[in-house]
Scaffold this active site. Structure first.
Site, PDB file in Angstrom:
ATOM      1  N   ASP A  87       0.827  -1.204   0.000  1.00  0.00           N
ATOM      2  CA  ASP A  87       0.000   0.000   0.000  1.00  0.00           C
ATOM      3  C   ASP A  87       0.863   1.257   0.000  1.00  0.00           C
ATOM      4  O   ASP A  87       2.015   1.228   0.443  1.00  0.00           O
ATOM      5  CB  ASP A  87      -0.931  -0.017   1.223  1.00  0.00           C
ATOM      6  CG  ASP A  87      -2.131   0.894   1.035  1.00  0.00           C
ATOM      7  OD1 ASP A  87      -2.406   1.292  -0.119  1.00  0.00           O
ATOM      8  OD2 ASP A  87      -2.795   1.221   2.029  1.00  0.00           O
ATOM      9  N   ASN A 124       1.169   3.408  -2.887  1.00  0.00           N
ATOM     10  CA  ASN A 124       1.638   3.850  -4.215  1.00  0.00           C
ATOM     11  C   ASN A 124       1.068   5.226  -4.555  1.00  0.00           C
ATOM     12  O   ASN A 124       1.774   6.102  -5.052  1.00  0.00           O
ATOM     13  CB  ASN A 124       1.184   2.879  -5.306  1.00  0.00           C
ATOM     14  CG  ASN A 124       1.876   1.538  -5.211  1.00  0.00           C
ATOM     15  OD1 ASN A 124       2.818   1.374  -4.450  1.00  0.00           O
ATOM     16  ND2 ASN A 124       1.396   0.583  -5.980  1.00  0.00           N
ATOM     17  N   LEU A 182      11.779 -19.991  -4.795  1.00  0.00           N
ATOM     18  CA  LEU A 182      10.655 -19.202  -4.277  1.00  0.00           C
ATOM     19  C   LEU A 182       9.389 -19.389  -5.122  1.00  0.00           C
ATOM     20  O   LEU A 182       9.463 -19.426  -6.350  1.00  0.00           O
ATOM     21  CB  LEU A 182      11.045 -17.708  -4.317  1.00  0.00           C
ATOM     22  CG  LEU A 182       9.957 -16.701  -3.957  1.00  0.00           C
ATOM     23  CD1 LEU A 182       9.680 -16.712  -2.458  1.00  0.00           C
ATOM     24  CD2 LEU A 182      10.336 -15.289  -4.413  1.00  0.00           C
ATOM     25  N   GLU A 234     -12.154  -5.213  -4.590  1.00  0.00           N
ATOM     26  CA  GLU A 234     -12.662  -3.841  -4.425  1.00  0.00           C
ATOM     27  C   GLU A 234     -11.985  -2.866  -5.398  1.00  0.00           C
ATOM     28  O   GLU A 234     -12.566  -1.842  -5.766  1.00  0.00           O
ATOM     29  CB  GLU A 234     -12.453  -3.366  -2.976  1.00  0.00           C
ATOM     30  CG  GLU A 234     -13.323  -4.079  -1.937  1.00  0.00           C
ATOM     31  CD  GLU A 234     -12.904  -5.533  -1.652  1.00  0.00           C
ATOM     32  OE1 GLU A 234     -11.728  -5.877  -1.881  1.00  0.00           O
ATOM     33  OE2 GLU A 234     -13.774  -6.322  -1.225  1.00  0.00           O
ATOM     34  N   HIS A 241       2.291   3.386  -9.115  1.00  0.00           N
ATOM     35  CA  HIS A 241       2.164   1.960  -9.435  1.00  0.00           C
ATOM     36  C   HIS A 241       3.372   1.489 -10.250  1.00  0.00           C
ATOM     37  O   HIS A 241       3.856   0.376 -10.054  1.00  0.00           O
ATOM     38  CB  HIS A 241       0.858   1.694 -10.201  1.00  0.00           C
ATOM     39  CG  HIS A 241      -0.373   2.015  -9.405  1.00  0.00           C
ATOM     40  ND1 HIS A 241      -0.514   1.655  -8.079  1.00  0.00           N
ATOM     41  CD2 HIS A 241      -1.529   2.668  -9.723  1.00  0.00           C
ATOM     42  CE1 HIS A 241      -1.697   2.066  -7.629  1.00  0.00           C
ATOM     43  NE2 HIS A 241      -2.322   2.692  -8.607  1.00  0.00           N
TER      44      HIS A 241
END
Ligand code: FPP
Length: 251
Positions: free
Chosen positions: A26, A28, A137, A73, A43
């Protein structure tokens, strides 16, 4: 915010690394606004952070890194921002696929694929396929994802199985639920990080974070770096995880 940047070499216990780290990326928009830029610029910078943090997690030997890239959302944001984000995700994934393969990273995607633009979905699926042999990973992108969507979807499937007589409602356990979630292929997060300072979980992995350690930093996602990730892991390693037991019991 600067505190963490002043801490020099972070000592991590490599034998006690979190196996799964989940991140709510969160800040950006605020990062961009603070510089008088369009939100989209935040972004774009956020994608550079995704690359940096994926590299660091891979280097450390973290098993799973789940990033909240686009929530259910978020479909309600202005159409131009939605389009820009989808385009950004698709192009970044395409561009990074060779490096993911080189670094032995495999990509997985969780979320409601039916709402994604066809070309974004196609590029994501291609990357998942092309990186599927990776044994290092596992990078999990949550796109068009929300926990309530995921749990509702699981409930529908379990109810259909019950209605068809294939499972007994009395035999439904938390294992049954977990097996029907989009995250069934991986362990629950040990550590949930949120950047941008807000103390909330925003419909992210609600079932899976039952016993996760939470770490919130004021640093905006575009500024978050490998050092900040190690600071978060060091903080996690100072905690005693009790899973509902007493401190004495877990010793
Ligand atoms: C939250 O910042 C961030 C998002 C909604 C999108 C995050 C997506 C990326 C960083 C791109 C991901 C790319 C790949 C390849 C996975 P915000 O806009 O809500 O910030 P604000 O709270 O400051 O407004």
């Amino acid at each position: 915010m600067e505190e963490t940047h002043r801490i020099p070499n972070i000592q991590l216990d490599m034998a006690r690394l979190p196996r799964h780290i989940a991140i709510i990326m969160d800040g950006n928009g605020r990062w961009a606004q603070a510089r008088g830029l369009e939100r989209a610029a935040g972004h774009v910078e956020g994608v550079a952070t995704v690359r940096r943090i994926t590299e660091e997690a891979s280097r450390l030997g973290i098993g799973y890194l789940t990033l909240y890239a686009f929530s259910t959302e978020n479909w309600n944001r202005p159409q131009a921002e939605v389009d820009a984000l989808m385009h950004l995700i698709a192009t970044a994934i395409e561009r990074e696929t060779p490096d993911l393969i080189k670094n032995n990273v495999s990509l997985r995607v969780i979320g409601d694929a039916s709402r994604m633009p066809a070309d974004t979905l196609a590029r994501l699926e291609r990357c998942v396929r092309d990186t599927s042999a990776g044994t290092g990973l596992t990078l999990v992108l949550a796109i068009s994802y929300s926990s309530r969507w995921e749990i509702t979807d699981a409930a529908r499937r379990i109810a259909a199985e019950a209605a068809a007589g294939r499972i007994d409602p009395a035999g439904i356990t938390d294992e049954t639920i977990a097996r029907n979630l989009a995250t069934a292929f991986m362990p629950d997060p040990d550590l949930l990080i949120r950047t941008g300072g807000d103390m909330r979980v925003s419909n992210f992995l609600l079932w899976q974070i039952a016993y996760s350690e939470l770490y919130v930093t004021d640093i905006y996602w575009p500024d978050f770096d490998g050092h900040d990730l190690r600071v978060a892991i060091a903080d996690y390693q100072r905690r005693q995880r009790r899973f509902g037991l007493t401190g004495e019991q877990v010793k």
